[in-house]
Design a protein around this motif. Structure first.
Motif, PDB file in Angstrom:
ATOM      1  N   TYR A  53      54.757 -32.118 -49.772  1.00 61.76           N
ATOM      2  CA  TYR A  53      55.905 -31.777 -48.584  1.00 61.76           C
ATOM      3  C   TYR A  53      55.204 -30.580 -48.080  1.00 61.76           C
ATOM      4  O   TYR A  53      54.832 -29.692 -48.739  1.00 61.76           O
ATOM      5  CB  TYR A  53      57.194 -31.634 -49.288  1.00 61.76           C
ATOM      6  CG  TYR A  53      58.476 -32.001 -48.337  1.00 61.76           C
ATOM      7  CD1 TYR A  53      58.449 -33.064 -47.698  1.00 61.76           C
ATOM      8  CD2 TYR A  53      59.403 -30.871 -48.204  1.00 61.76           C
ATOM      9  CE1 TYR A  53      59.544 -33.276 -46.780  1.00 61.76           C
ATOM     10  CE2 TYR A  53      60.186 -30.893 -46.969  1.00 61.76           C
ATOM     11  CZ  TYR A  53      60.322 -32.114 -46.461  1.00 61.76           C
ATOM     12  OH  TYR A  53      61.211 -32.315 -45.626  1.00 61.76           O
ATOM     13  N   HIS A  54      55.670 -30.210 -46.780  1.00 61.83           N
ATOM     14  CA  HIS A  54      55.051 -29.201 -46.053  1.00 61.83           C
ATOM     15  C   HIS A  54      55.816 -28.016 -46.427  1.00 61.83           C
ATOM     16  O   HIS A  54      55.068 -27.099 -45.972  1.00 61.83           O
ATOM     17  CB  HIS A  54      55.216 -29.582 -44.648  1.00 61.83           C
ATOM     18  CG  HIS A  54      56.292 -30.071 -44.173  1.00 61.83           C
ATOM     19  ND1 HIS A  54      56.634 -31.408 -44.289  1.00 61.83           N
ATOM     20  CD2 HIS A  54      57.776 -29.719 -43.490  1.00 61.83           C
ATOM     21  CE1 HIS A  54      57.780 -31.756 -43.655  1.00 61.83           C
ATOM     22  NE2 HIS A  54      58.543 -30.581 -43.337  1.00 61.83           N
ATOM     23  N   TYR A  55      56.749 -27.935 -47.069  1.00 60.91           N
ATOM     24  CA  TYR A  55      57.443 -26.868 -47.580  1.00 60.91           C
ATOM     25  C   TYR A  55      57.404 -26.363 -48.859  1.00 60.91           C
ATOM     26  O   TYR A  55      57.941 -25.695 -49.446  1.00 60.91           O
ATOM     27  CB  TYR A  55      59.042 -26.710 -47.107  1.00 60.91           C
ATOM     28  CG  TYR A  55      59.274 -26.602 -45.620  1.00 60.91           C
ATOM     29  CD1 TYR A  55      58.465 -25.961 -44.745  1.00 60.91           C
ATOM     30  CD2 TYR A  55      60.049 -27.628 -45.069  1.00 60.91           C
ATOM     31  CE1 TYR A  55      58.444 -26.072 -43.384  1.00 60.91           C
ATOM     32  CE2 TYR A  55      60.286 -27.748 -43.886  1.00 60.91           C
ATOM     33  CZ  TYR A  55      59.318 -26.810 -42.824  1.00 60.91           C
ATOM     34  OH  TYR A  55      59.755 -27.123 -41.350  1.00 60.91           O
ATOM     35  N   ILE A  56      56.570 -26.941 -49.725  1.00 57.52           N
ATOM     36  CA  ILE A  56      56.136 -27.022 -51.095  1.00 57.52           C
ATOM     37  C   ILE A  56      54.518 -26.855 -51.176  1.00 57.52           C
ATOM     38  O   ILE A  56      53.922 -27.666 -50.416  1.00 57.52           O
ATOM     39  CB  ILE A  56      56.382 -28.337 -51.858  1.00 57.52           C
ATOM     40  CG1 ILE A  56      57.921 -28.595 -51.782  1.00 57.52           C
ATOM     41  CG2 ILE A  56      56.251 -27.975 -53.351  1.00 57.52           C
ATOM     42  CD1 ILE A  56      58.943 -27.749 -52.148  1.00 57.52           C
ATOM     43  N   VAL A  57      54.286 -25.646 -51.706  1.00 59.01           N
ATOM     44  CA  VAL A  57      52.765 -25.200 -51.873  1.00 59.01           C
ATOM     45  C   VAL A  57      51.987 -26.639 -52.464  1.00 59.01           C
ATOM     46  O   VAL A  57      52.711 -27.260 -53.444  1.00 59.01           O
ATOM     47  CB  VAL A  57      52.564 -24.235 -53.042  1.00 59.01           C
ATOM     48  CG1 VAL A  57      53.028 -24.250 -54.322  1.00 59.01           C
ATOM     49  CG2 VAL A  57      51.232 -23.579 -52.852  1.00 59.01           C
ATOM     50  N   GLN A  58      50.759 -26.948 -51.844  1.00 59.54           N
ATOM     51  CA  GLN A  58      49.971 -27.932 -52.061  1.00 59.54           C
ATOM     52  C   GLN A  58      48.930 -27.773 -53.320  1.00 59.54           C
ATOM     53  O   GLN A  58      48.250 -26.980 -53.067  1.00 59.54           O
ATOM     54  CB  GLN A  58      49.389 -28.746 -51.065  1.00 59.54           C
ATOM     55  CG  GLN A  58      48.807 -29.919 -51.278  1.00 59.54           C
ATOM     56  CD  GLN A  58      49.729 -30.960 -51.336  1.00 59.54           C
ATOM     57  OE1 GLN A  58      50.892 -31.388 -50.680  1.00 59.54           O
ATOM     58  NE2 GLN A  58      49.668 -31.625 -52.482  1.00 59.54           N
ATOM     59  N   SER A 115      55.278 -18.542 -38.689  1.00 63.20           N
ATOM     60  CA  SER A 115      54.819 -19.088 -39.733  1.00 63.20           C
ATOM     61  C   SER A 115      55.705 -19.826 -40.618  1.00 63.20           C
ATOM     62  O   SER A 115      56.719 -19.606 -40.594  1.00 63.20           O
ATOM     63  CB  SER A 115      54.134 -18.023 -40.598  1.00 63.20           C
ATOM     64  OG  SER A 115      53.419 -18.635 -42.056  1.00 63.20           O
ATOM     65  N   LYS A 116      55.063 -20.812 -41.217  1.00 60.64           N
ATOM     66  CA  LYS A 116      56.210 -21.602 -42.311  1.00 60.64           C
ATOM     67  C   LYS A 116      56.231 -20.672 -43.372  1.00 60.64           C
ATOM     68  O   LYS A 116      55.362 -20.028 -43.927  1.00 60.64           O
ATOM     69  CB  LYS A 116      55.684 -22.970 -42.479  1.00 60.64           C
ATOM     70  CG  LYS A 116      54.487 -22.996 -43.311  1.00 60.64           C
ATOM     71  CD  LYS A 116      54.162 -24.509 -43.718  1.00 60.64           C
ATOM     72  CE  LYS A 116      52.935 -24.554 -44.846  1.00 60.64           C
ATOM     73  NZ  LYS A 116      52.932 -26.168 -45.040  1.00 60.64           N
ATOM     74  N   PHE A 117      57.282 -20.817 -44.151  1.00 55.76           N
ATOM     75  CA  PHE A 117      57.279 -20.457 -45.702  1.00 55.76           C
ATOM     76  C   PHE A 117      57.487 -21.825 -46.513  1.00 55.76           C
ATOM     77  O   PHE A 117      57.812 -22.801 -46.266  1.00 55.76           O
ATOM     78  CB  PHE A 117      58.639 -19.790 -45.668  1.00 55.76           C
ATOM     79  CG  PHE A 117      58.781 -18.150 -45.117  1.00 55.76           C
ATOM     80  CD1 PHE A 117      58.554 -17.287 -45.908  1.00 55.76           C
ATOM     81  CD2 PHE A 117      58.834 -18.276 -43.778  1.00 55.76           C
ATOM     82  CE1 PHE A 117      58.533 -15.975 -45.313  1.00 55.76           C
ATOM     83  CE2 PHE A 117      58.887 -16.862 -43.258  1.00 55.76           C
ATOM     84  CZ  PHE A 117      58.539 -15.848 -43.925  1.00 55.76           C
TER      85      PHE A 117
END
Length: 307
Positions: free
Chosen positions: A72-77, A153-155
């Motif tokens: 998911y884009h708001y979870i570190v990959q 920036s996203k978080f």
């Protein structure tokens, strides 16, 4: 010299694919290292986890069991993993904007609308985790990273080493875990659910708007007592002009059954607002974050919340 020492301890398989650039930070059982992929020259972070000790092994298994499964884009990959007898190397997205407060301070100003944008990202990530019956259990500002410097920036949410890894229908867990500012269910060692993450979301919202923690004390035990009594306040700037107090009360509530979900929090009128905030809020919130960058005395003693 630091890079040379790191290289001497790294597994050759990792070094065949990545160049070491710098040590980012160290933890109890891990260290983060900035790397560059040799073929693409793209930067990444590698989390090196020591697994000799039981605590480090459990933290590694916990984080891996979550990150390898979620996307998911708001979870570190998590992108790649290398394993040796005593270490695990997790290749992850690199956050160049620093931790939560570092990213905010670098902007030079901060508005109520900025708070809405950030909380929407964090809340959306939590909604995704909750839908998968995943409880983070250690959600705090230090575990929110800014993807790159700058206001747009996203978080994303990081550090799942304190997670139970339970992805079944029942995500109730008992383990005492996290920071001193943790939900009452955890303090009392009661079975708890993902509602503890929503409590943490309320704490992050409070800190985001005024810099201070809602629960204060000179020791962990004093902080625990104020948490268990539900004592916090909305004194001083910027609270008189913030319309979120009712929503915060439903996040920082002691009874989990009355607490709002991530979806309900994202539907709050304050989070859905599209208008900017007043210059007063811009000035006060900016000053609070700038003051946080230098040593500060303890915040005033908490008083009973207005419900």
């Amino acid at each position: 010299m630091q890079v040379a020492r790191l290289r001497a301890k790294f597994d050759p398989r990792v070094l065949s694919r990545y160049d070491i650039k710098a040590l980012i930070r160290t933890g109890s059982f891990s260290k983060f290292v900035r790397m560059e992929q040799k073929t693409t020259k793209k930067p990444f972070a590698i989390k090196v986890m020591e697994t000799r000790m039981r605590e480090g092994r459990e933290a590694c298994e916990s984080e891996f069991s979550i990150l390898w499964w979620v996307s998911y884009h708001y979870i570190v990959q998590l992108l790649e993993i290398f394993e040796t007898q005593d270490q695990v190397y997790m290749v992850m997205e690199l956050a160049t904007g620093g931790e939560f407060f570092d990213g905010l301070i670098s902007q030079g100003y901060f508005t109520e609308q900025d708070a809405v944008r950030i909380l929407h990202m964090v809340g959306d990530g939590m909604r995704y985790l909750n839908a998968l019956k995943i409880t983070h259990r250690d959600l705090k500002p230090e575990n929110l990273l800014c993807y790159h410097p700058g206001a747009e920036s996203k978080f994303f949410i990081t550090d799942f080493g304190c997670n139970s890894g339970n992805k079944s229908g029942d995500c109730t867990v008992r383990m005492l875990c996290g920071t001193p500012e943790i939900a009452s269910e955890i303090l009392l060692r009661k079975p708890y659910t993902s509602a503890v993450d929503m409590w943490a979301f309320g704490l992050i919202t409070y800190v985001l708007l005024c810099r201070f923690l809602p629960f204060d004390g000179e020791s962990h035990m004093r902080i625990y007592r104020t948490i268990l009594k539900g004592k916090y306040n909305y004194r001083g700037d910027p609270w008189p002009t913030i319309s979120l107090k009712e929503g915060l009360n439903r996040l920082l509530i002691l009874e989990a059954k009355h607490q709002v979900s991530a979806g309900q929090a994202l539907d709050h009128p304050w989070v859905l607002m599209t208008t900017g905030s007043s210059m007063k809020n811009i000035r006060v919130i900016s000053q609070n974050f700038m003051r946080r960058a230098s040593p500060q005395p303890q915040s005033p003693r908490s008083a009973q919340s207005s419900k």
